[in-house]
Scaffold this active site. Sequence first.
Site, PDB file in Angstrom:
ATOM      1  N   ASP A 171       0.826  -1.212   0.000  1.00 24.91           N
ATOM      2  CA  ASP A 171       0.000   0.000   0.000  1.00 24.91           C
ATOM      3  C   ASP A 171       0.857   1.257   0.000  1.00 24.91           C
ATOM      4  OD1 ASP A 171      -2.204  -1.624   0.190  1.00 24.91           O
ATOM      5  OD2 ASP A 171      -3.122  -0.503   1.829  1.00 24.91           O
ATOM      6  N   GLN A 172       2.018   1.164   0.637  1.00 32.56           N
ATOM      7  CA  GLN A 172       2.866   2.357   0.742  1.00 32.56           C
ATOM      8  C   GLN A 172       3.614   2.601  -0.575  1.00 32.56           C
ATOM      9  OE1 GLN A 172       2.174   3.808   3.520  1.00 32.56           O
ATOM     10  NE2 GLN A 172       1.239   1.998   4.474  1.00 32.56           N
TER      11      GLN A 172
END
Lengths: 384, 340
Positions: A171-172
Amino acid sequence: MKLLEGCRVLDLGIITAGAATAALLADFGAEVIKVESPTYRDPFRAWSAQDEPDAMPPLFRATNRNKRAISIDLKRPEGQAIFLRLVRRADVVVENFRRGVMEGLGLGFARLREANPDIVLASISSQGETGPDAGHVSYGSTLEALSGLAWVTGYQGGKPEVSGRDVNYPDQIVALFAAGAIATALRSVRKGEGGSHLDLSQRDLAAFMIGDRFAAASQGEIVTRQGNAQHHYPLQDCFLATDGIWIALSVPASALPLLSDGLAVGDSDRPDGLRKAVAAATAARSAGEAVSFFVALGVPAAIVNDGNGMMADWGEAWDHALQRDEQGLIVKGFPLQVDEAPLAIERPAPQVGAQTCAVLAEIAGYSSSEIADFAAAGIIETAR
Amino acid sequence: MTARRPYAGLIVAEVISDAADDALVLAAGMTGRILADLGADVVRRRGRDRGFERSTELFLSRGKTMSNESTGELLGRADVALVDGAVLRERGRAGLPSVSAVLSLFGGALAESDRPASAFTAAASAGLLAMVGDPQREPLRLGGHQEAFALGLSAYGGVAAALASARPHGVPVTIRASLLETLVWLNWKAVPLEGYDALPSRTGAAAEWQVLRCADGYAVLVYQEPDWPRLKAALAEPALDEPRFATRGNRLDHLAELAAVIERRFLTLTRREIHALARQHRLPLGPVWSPAEAFGEPHNQARGLFEPLGVDPGVQAPRLPLVWLDQAPARQAKIAVGAA
């Protein structure tokens, strides 16, 4: 002038992947308008560990600073019409809904393109727009497993590992890549190549991030877990200091002679001997002393920080990755900086619909009475 | 679905000094790799042998050329440069192209320092190592070259923003991308945020999300609170109905026991069966595929994920993770593209 000044982004992004992508575009100077609905909020608005009901949750506040916010009911035709009028005056739409939601709303790329042939739609998803798993629900660590990243992460001889709920690595990193991809598509538009629909899959990205492991596997190499070791370091691992704190150490080949002398290890080619000597030298010192000892010998070494340790290094070893807002609270900062156009936090994260009236008037061109009618009909929501 | 090449015609120089840490070479390699896939003519200055694995060299060098030119000659003809601090100091800003990304290990007061550091020690400083693995054992890095490649993504973002800018042509843009800033940015949830009593850290067998054994390998247990009823229904494991797992609070108090119960059930299922259950019940569970297995995964094949790295069609790796779907027809350029 900031790098993306003059660019307007409609941000349907939620939680981390989409919202952090749009936040980076805002940091580069784009005008980012977060679009929520009277019936649907960014779920980060509800993820709070605080007791105060009106406090903005830190995860939302950290990820949505530098944005404006509007609230339109996209399930209603009138709301869709408002959104499309904004699309006509925008450059980018960012979304990371479940696959099919945009089409279900009647806001697929074909309709956006009708409104604006130069629009860039960035669809950030777990597994992409196509393929049999496209509709499969997944979070970051699911994708670490599916991509192969979990397979290559873990202790030597142990089971695969994931970054877990608190890092949620895919997600990052997707926000970093997607912001770049959107900027690339904007260049394409500026060259006259028209708008485009970008399919940005976190699973694809996680696989790309171990691309060299795939290259090795395709040549018949057994690719598995190596713990903390890496091919180009004769020794790399964590060692426990006398105060119970771990330190991390990478020994490049160039540092072997000095380190071996410093530890009185006779034969630097004997990795077991060196490992034992490093472990003993670390165990005889506090973590801070051990790091100083190894660094003085030219060996990269650092304390394995927790969150408090990270904070203690703020200003010394890093300074802009996190920022403080007007209230002194921590928000996400910037992974990079630009000398001639510095990234900065210029506005706090907005309340739901904080700028609905202003955006509909200034950008979409609606009159005050039209806006009042939309509000009365529940098609839009304005700040309380 | 033809991939666009918005950087066609641009020359990108990858010049990392021999004294710089390997992480900066890998990071610049990743940035250059992405730009090459998007059409740029990426030229790497031949530096000292770093001892990287051949597969790493192959992956990062795809679509690039190698040059024996002097640093000055190469930078002199480039539109974009990927350099480290030593190259910047040697050449001066005026000796670099208008768009330049300067890569470093540290940010802050140490940004210009030559303190020994590596991608691994940066992961330690950024708190990432503390988040992965077993609390009874040493902290653990993520596999491959995640730290350096993440820095490569960061620098790509900056370069792409500069190349999309409406700033006048030739106006300098200097991007500062540091490994530690990037990793802290990625690991932002590890710092003390208000309302959270405990700092997150690695929890091993007591993690809510973790890899468990199954009948033919491993699968990952991942779920959010709203998924719990469907997880119970999918696994049909009577022990999950016990009072110790009745509420979220109960489950948080018994995470290791919960994982053990679920692993017991997973051990009766193959990865394909777990995958099918996950799809049927809309659960974020997933099989752990090895890279060798991922090549044959139907989803990856349907998406055309893999491509040859060079002339040997047998040497394959994932393509750039950007697919250009429907595209509007090209039109005449309306404005000159800004920087570079």
